[in-house]
Design an enzyme around this catalytic site. Structure first.
Site, PDB file in Angstrom:
ATOM      1  CD  GLN A 132      -2.415   1.231   2.800  1.00 58.35           C
ATOM      2  OE1 GLN A 132      -1.845   0.774   3.791  1.00 58.35           O
ATOM      3  NE2 GLN A 132      -3.620   1.735   2.856  1.00 58.35           N
ATOM      4  CE1 TYR A 134      -4.046   3.834  -0.464  1.00 61.14           C
ATOM      5  CE2 TYR A 134      -5.176   4.759   1.424  1.00 61.14           C
ATOM      6  CZ  TYR A 134      -5.219   4.072   0.243  1.00 61.14           C
ATOM      7  OH  TYR A 134      -6.420   3.613  -0.228  1.00 61.14           O
ATOM      8  CB  SER A 135       2.243   6.992   4.784  1.00 60.30           C
ATOM      9  OG  SER A 135       1.142   6.388   5.391  1.00 60.30           O
ATOM     10  CB  SER A 167       3.298  -2.885   5.482  1.00 59.53           C
ATOM     11  OG  SER A 167       3.048  -2.054   6.587  1.00 59.53           O
ATOM     12  CD  GLU A 249      -4.860   0.338   6.099  1.00 60.03           C
ATOM     13  OE1 GLU A 249      -5.155   1.242   5.296  1.00 60.03           O
ATOM     14  OE2 GLU A 249      -3.725   0.217   6.605  1.00 60.03           O
TER      15      GLU A 249
HETATM   16  C1  LIG Z   1       3.208  -0.787  11.474  1.00 56.95           C
HETATM   17  C2  LIG Z   1       2.826   0.252  10.481  1.00 56.95           C
HETATM   18  C3  LIG Z   1       2.555  -0.114   9.191  1.00 56.95           C
HETATM   19  C4  LIG Z   1       2.205   0.844   8.238  1.00 56.95           C
HETATM   20  N1  LIG Z   1       1.991   0.436   6.945  1.00 56.95           N
HETATM   21  C5  LIG Z   1       1.718   1.355   6.013  1.00 56.95           C
HETATM   22  C6  LIG Z   1       1.589   0.966   4.641  1.00 56.95           C
HETATM   23  O1  LIG Z   1       1.697  -0.218   4.301  1.00 56.95           O
HETATM   24  N2  LIG Z   1       1.367   1.910   3.723  1.00 56.95           N
HETATM   25  C7  LIG Z   1       1.211   3.229   4.047  1.00 56.95           C
HETATM   26  O2  LIG Z   1       0.982   4.026   3.158  1.00 56.95           O
HETATM   27  N3  LIG Z   1       1.362   3.651   5.335  1.00 56.95           N
HETATM   28  C8  LIG Z   1       1.607   2.744   6.319  1.00 56.95           C
HETATM   29  N4  LIG Z   1       1.770   3.141   7.624  1.00 56.95           N
HETATM   30  C9  LIG Z   1       1.754   4.569   7.936  1.00 56.95           C
HETATM   31  C10 LIG Z   1       0.568   5.061   8.758  1.00 56.95           C
HETATM   32  O3  LIG Z   1      -0.598   5.114   7.983  1.00 56.95           O
HETATM   33  C11 LIG Z   1       0.966   6.427   9.329  1.00 56.95           C
HETATM   34  O4  LIG Z   1       2.042   6.221  10.218  1.00 56.95           O
HETATM   35  C12 LIG Z   1      -0.180   7.104  10.041  1.00 56.95           C
HETATM   36  O5  LIG Z   1      -1.198   7.474   9.166  1.00 56.95           O
HETATM   37  C13 LIG Z   1       0.300   8.344  10.823  1.00 56.95           C
HETATM   38  O6  LIG Z   1       1.042   9.202  10.013  1.00 56.95           O
HETATM   39  P1  LIG Z   1       2.483   9.735  10.451  1.00 56.95           P
HETATM   40  O7  LIG Z   1       3.295   8.556  10.856  1.00 56.95           O
HETATM   41  O8  LIG Z   1       2.995  10.604   9.365  1.00 56.95           O
HETATM   42  O9  LIG Z   1       2.218  10.588  11.761  1.00 56.95           O
HETATM   43  P2  LIG Z   1       1.750  12.113  11.832  1.00 56.95           P
HETATM   44  O10 LIG Z   1       0.614  12.306  10.885  1.00 56.95           O
HETATM   45  O11 LIG Z   1       2.924  13.004  11.701  1.00 56.95           O
HETATM   46  O12 LIG Z   1       1.171  12.192  13.303  1.00 56.95           O
HETATM   47  C14 LIG Z   1       2.026  12.342  14.447  1.00 56.95           C
HETATM   48  C15 LIG Z   1       1.138  12.440  15.693  1.00 56.95           C
HETATM   49  O13 LIG Z   1       0.296  13.610  15.609  1.00 56.95           O
HETATM   50  C16 LIG Z   1      -1.070  13.245  15.766  1.00 56.95           C
HETATM   51  N5  LIG Z   1      -1.916  14.063  14.882  1.00 56.95           N
HETATM   52  C17 LIG Z   1      -1.652  14.385  13.597  1.00 56.95           C
HETATM   53  N6  LIG Z   1      -2.675  15.127  13.097  1.00 56.95           N
HETATM   54  C18 LIG Z   1      -3.586  15.246  14.092  1.00 56.95           C
HETATM   55  C19 LIG Z   1      -4.880  15.890  14.190  1.00 56.95           C
HETATM   56  N7  LIG Z   1      -5.416  16.544  13.152  1.00 56.95           N
HETATM   57  N8  LIG Z   1      -5.557  15.806  15.370  1.00 56.95           N
HETATM   58  C20 LIG Z   1      -5.016  15.111  16.432  1.00 56.95           C
HETATM   59  N9  LIG Z   1      -3.797  14.514  16.399  1.00 56.95           N
HETATM   60  C21 LIG Z   1      -3.110  14.565  15.245  1.00 56.95           C
HETATM   61  C22 LIG Z   1      -1.137  11.791  15.333  1.00 56.95           C
HETATM   62  O14 LIG Z   1      -2.254  11.124  15.928  1.00 56.95           O
HETATM   63  C23 LIG Z   1       0.192  11.244  15.845  1.00 56.95           C
HETATM   64  O15 LIG Z   1       0.086  10.919  17.217  1.00 56.95           O
HETATM   65  C24 LIG Z   1       2.116   2.212   8.607  1.00 56.95           C
HETATM   66  C25 LIG Z   1       2.383   2.592   9.931  1.00 56.95           C
HETATM   67  C26 LIG Z   1       2.743   1.636  10.852  1.00 56.95           C
HETATM   68  C27 LIG Z   1       3.040   2.074  12.254  1.00 56.95           C
END
Ligand SMILES: Cc1cc2nc3c(=O)[nH]c(=O)nc-3n(C[C@H](O)[C@H](O)[C@H](O)COP(=O)(O)OP(=O)(O)OC[C@H]3O[C@@H](n4cnc5c(N)ncnc54)[C@H](O)[C@@H]3O)c2cc1C
Length: 394
Positions: A132, A134-135, A167, A249
């Protein structure tokens, strides 16, 4: 109707008893026992391969997908019966993949007939493994800020940019990927592409986790050519597909909170800690926390069953997967905190044979990611507040 379902139950049980190898009726010992399929997958045993083959042939790796696309053509009620019979006999899930739990439902909803016929049977047979995309480094919670670009070159798109936390990107064969096709609008400038990870210009770099494992990667795209017919949905309409897929998902991730994940906590704690003179767990504080957990887990299991039934009947609120994802993942984290508390210092062992190579500690650390992957708990609470409770924005 009830008779027909009971007939199906008997037929399914007989077939499973005759076709599920004995080894595939034992609990999985580690992540290695999960069958992900794909071009790079190495089977852990002959039995694992045999189990995948017979289930795929019957269409029961994806029991409720249409037969034309490699599924079993079962009704939601039959698919539920099959799941119950597999659980009763202790049969392992023959194939687990992002293709089954995420991309498949999106293809069924938004794919062209040609795309469905091309991709769904390969997912059902475990031939192609998907990841996937996305991020991105600056687009996680605020996913619609993504910047990976797809330039229209006439007969193909030219993709450039970077994804993160992808992932199993280094294990996957194909990627479903969000790209920017219009910079003048945020959500309205995103498209949804499907492409082969072996395409020229795709590279991956594994990231190491706190648990010691490396299940995800940074993924780079450098002038990757993607044919136009690999666009899912219309140009600039990818956000709709992306949100639909995220619902599936989150439903999948919420399943982690189910009671079916290993032994009852109370039994495990009794075995580790022992009983007091009244034959209760000999630690009143832990006893109360475990009782509370067991009640919550029981309620969540009942709620999940209702949720899945209503989901299959197309009757859920579109934001309900967020509710299930939030509660299920927080519950799973709680479960592993309690397992560590009940296991005492032994549970912290990291490398010893006795601890199975730190199985409990690594699983506990892995659960920390549950409330991040698929969208963080804070983001799910925001969605619930806005879309289900209809609270005003602060
Ligand atoms: C084990 C694992 C597998 C993953 N696999 C995939 C994958 O296969 N493909 C993929 O695309 N992504 C994947 N991800 C990524 C995942 O979707 C992102 O880590 C997640 O969406 C959070 O984004 P970020 O890490 O950039 O954190 P950030 O968006 O930077 O957030 C940091 C902190 O700020 C808080 N925060 C941010 N905005 C707000 C708001 N508006 N209100 C309140 N709090 C807020 C968040 O809750 C978090 O605590 C994976 C993540 C993990 C941990």
């Amino acid at each position: 109707m009830a008779d027909a379902l009971e007939g199906f139950r008997r037929e399914a049980r007989d077939w499973l008893e005759a076709n599920c190898p004995a080894e595939m009726r034992t609990p999985m010992r580690s992540e290695k026992d999960i069958c992900w399929g794909g071009r790079k997958f190495t089977f852990a045993s002959d039995a694992q391969k045999q189990w995948l083959d017979v289930m795929a042939q019957r269409g029961w790796t994806v029991p409720d997908w249409p037969r034309d696309y490699g599924g079993g053509g079962l009704s939601p009620a039959e698919a539920k019966v099959l799941k119950q019979e597999m659980a009763a006999l202790g049969c392992r899930v023959p194939l687990q993949s992002f293709g089954i739990s995420m991309l498949g439902p999106a293809l069924l909803e938004y794919g062209t007939e040609a795309q469905k016929l091309e991709h769904l049977p390969k997912i059902a047979r475990g031939e192609i493994r998907w990841c996937q995309g996305y991020s991105e480094p600056n687009a996680g919670s605020d996913l619609a800020s993504l910047a990976t670009s797809a330039e229209d070159m006439g007969d193909h798109f030219l993709v450039n940019g970077q994804k993160v936390w992808t992932s199993y990107a280094d294990q996957a064969d194909w990627i479903f990927c969000l790209v920017r096709t219009d910079t003048s609008q945020k959500q309205g400038g995103i498209s949804f592409l499907l492409f082969d990870m072996e395409s020229e210009g795709v590279s991956t770099k594994p990231i190491r986790l706190i648990s010691g494992a490396s299940p995800f990667c940074e993924t780079f795209f450098d002038d990757v050519k993607v044919p136009k017919d690999q666009l899912l949905g219309a140009v600039n309409q990818g956000w709709t597909v992306a949100k639909y897929l995220l619902g599936h998902e989150r439903e999948m991730i919420s399943g982690m909170g189910g009671r079916a994940q290993g032994p009852l906590l109370s039994e495990y704690a009794l075995a580790k800690i022992g009983r007091d003179e009244q034959r209760r767990l000999d630690d009143p504080v832990l006893r109360a926390r475990i009782a509370l957990y067991e009640v919550r887990a029981h309620a969540f299991a009942a709620m999940s069953e209702r949720f899945i039934d209503r989901l299959k009947a197309g009757k859920i609120h579109p934001a309900q997967p967020s509710m299930m994802k939030y509660y299920g993942t927080e519950l799973n984290k709680d479960r592993h905190e309690l397992l560590m508390a009940a296991g005492g210092s032994d549970a912290l062992e990291w490398d010893s044979e006795n601890s199975g190579g730190g199985k409990a500690a690594r699983a506990w650390l892995r659960t920390k990611a549950n409330s991040i992957e698929g969208g963080t708990s804070e983001i799910q609470l925001n969605i619930i507040a806005k879309r289900i409770l209809e609270l005003p924005e602060g």
